[in-house]
Design a protein around this motif. Structure first.
Motif, short mmCIF file in Angstrom:
data_model
loop_
_atom_site.label_atom_id
_atom_site.label_comp_id
_atom_site.label_asym_id
_atom_site.label_seq_id
_atom_site.Cartn_x
_atom_site.Cartn_y
_atom_site.Cartn_z
N ARG A 190 0.85 -1.19 0.00
CA ARG A 190 0.00 0.00 0.00
C ARG A 190 0.89 1.24 0.00
O ARG A 190 2.07 1.18 0.35
N SER A 191 0.30 2.36 -0.37
CA SER A 191 1.06 3.60 -0.42
C SER A 191 1.40 4.07 0.99
O SER A 191 0.78 3.65 1.97
N ARG A 192 2.39 4.95 1.08
CA ARG A 192 2.74 5.53 2.38
C ARG A 192 1.53 6.25 2.98
O ARG A 192 1.31 6.20 4.19
N LYS A 193 0.76 6.91 2.14
CA LYS A 193 -0.40 7.65 2.63
C LYS A 193 -1.40 6.69 3.28
O LYS A 193 -1.92 6.97 4.37
N ASP A 194 -1.67 5.56 2.62
CA ASP A 194 -2.61 4.58 3.18
C ASP A 194 -2.07 4.00 4.49
O ASP A 194 -2.82 3.80 5.45
N VAL A 195 -0.78 3.71 4.52
CA VAL A 195 -0.16 3.14 5.72
C VAL A 195 -0.22 4.13 6.87
O VAL A 195 -0.52 3.77 8.02
N ASN A 196 0.05 5.39 6.59
CA ASN A 196 -0.01 6.41 7.64
C ASN A 196 -1.43 6.56 8.18
O ASN A 196 -1.62 6.86 9.37
N THR A 197 -2.42 6.36 7.32
CA THR A 197 -3.81 6.39 7.79
C THR A 197 -4.07 5.25 8.77
O THR A 197 -4.73 5.43 9.80
N LEU A 198 -3.55 4.05 8.45
CA LEU A 198 -3.69 2.91 9.37
C LEU A 198 -3.05 3.23 10.72
O LEU A 198 -3.61 2.91 11.78
N LEU A 199 -1.88 3.85 10.68
CA LEU A 199 -1.20 4.22 11.92
C LEU A 199 -2.01 5.25 12.71
O LEU A 199 -2.20 5.12 13.92
N ASP A 200 -2.51 6.27 12.01
CA ASP A 200 -3.28 7.32 12.67
C ASP A 200 -4.56 6.78 13.29
O ASP A 200 -5.04 7.30 14.31
#
Length: 254
Positions: A190-200
């Motif tokens: 997945r993109s960094r943006k999608d991964v950061n959403t999972l983290l957030d």
């Protein structure tokens, strides 16, 4: 609402810790999910008791916590936890349906058993399942005879007889850094943006603790769980490629 629930849970854990300390006795929780375990672990430095976790077998995701004075005259081991193990297996494997984790969990909850009293459910290669529970073994033994259209036999199993060896799928990654966002992006495609959403959103756990930091540095043997996706462990860092990429071997749990 989530913040209020977390605050209530923190107060509950602190109250349990105080009761354990004042009475000098061990107190056990129900099964805790990763989020609840993370909240409890964040409180450990401020508690006057020690806390240990156990879920019935190694690698258990849902675990029971026990609060106990560090100098209390009690021996805590696997057998002292209020956990029972039950094996549910098709009566006639030849004609059995392919029962899933959802099928077994649904059958248990249809008995009126609360989710917090049910631990992990291990699906075996032969289609049977090992269920971990608290205080409801009798209900399960007497209440479940069929799951979907498959007749099942329920037997109690000693925790000492649980021989669980997880199956892994090894994957080699090449990363620019060992930051969690870089590794997750490569691991789950997945993109960094999608991964950061999972983290957030608090959906990523490192060693049973919620991880929100996008630049968290990972190390060997870290265990990562991504809610709704799966879990894997970092087996080893294997140096760098000629282009300076970090080689990482991860092992997905199957």
């Amino acid at each position: 609402m989530k913040d209020k629930d977390d605050l209530f849970l923190k107060r509950h854990f602190m109250d349990v810790a105080m009761r354990s300390y004042e009475r000098g006795i061990p107190i056990y929780t129900d099964f805790l999910d990763l989020h609840e375990q993370g909240i409890l672990q964040s409180l450990l430095p401020s508690l006057h008791v020690s806390v240990e976790f156990y879920g019935g077998f190694g690698y258990a995701q849902r675990q029971v916590a026990v609060f106990l004075q560090s100098d209390a005259f009690f021996e805590i081991n696997d057998s002292t936890y209020p956990i029972s193990a039950l094996t549910l297996k098709p009566k006639n494997p030849r004609f059995a349906e392919n029962l899933s984790h959802r099928d077994y969990l649904g059958a248990l909850m249809n008995l009126g058993i609360e989710r917090e009293l049910i631990g992990d459910i291990l699906i075996q290669e032969d289609g049977s399942a090992v269920v971990f529970c608290i205080n409801r073994a009798v209900d399960i033994l007497s209440g479940i005879h069929r799951i979907r259209h498959t007749e099942v036999i329920v037997e109690e199993t000693s925790l000492s007889h649980i021989d669980y060896e997880p199956k892994f799928r090894e994957v080699m990654l090449q990363l620019a850094s060992n930051r969690i966002d870089a590794l997750l992006s490569a691991a789950v495609h997945r993109s960094r943006k999608d991964v950061n959403t999972l983290l957030d959103q608090g959906k990523v756990f490192v060693n049973a603790k919620e991880c929100y930091g996008h630049n968290h540095q990972l190390k060997e043997n870290d265990l990562l769980s991504i809610r709704g996706i799966g879990k894997f462990e970092i087996a080893s860092f294997l140096g760098e490629t000629k282009k300076g990429k970090i080689k990482v071997l991860i092992r997905w749990f199957e």
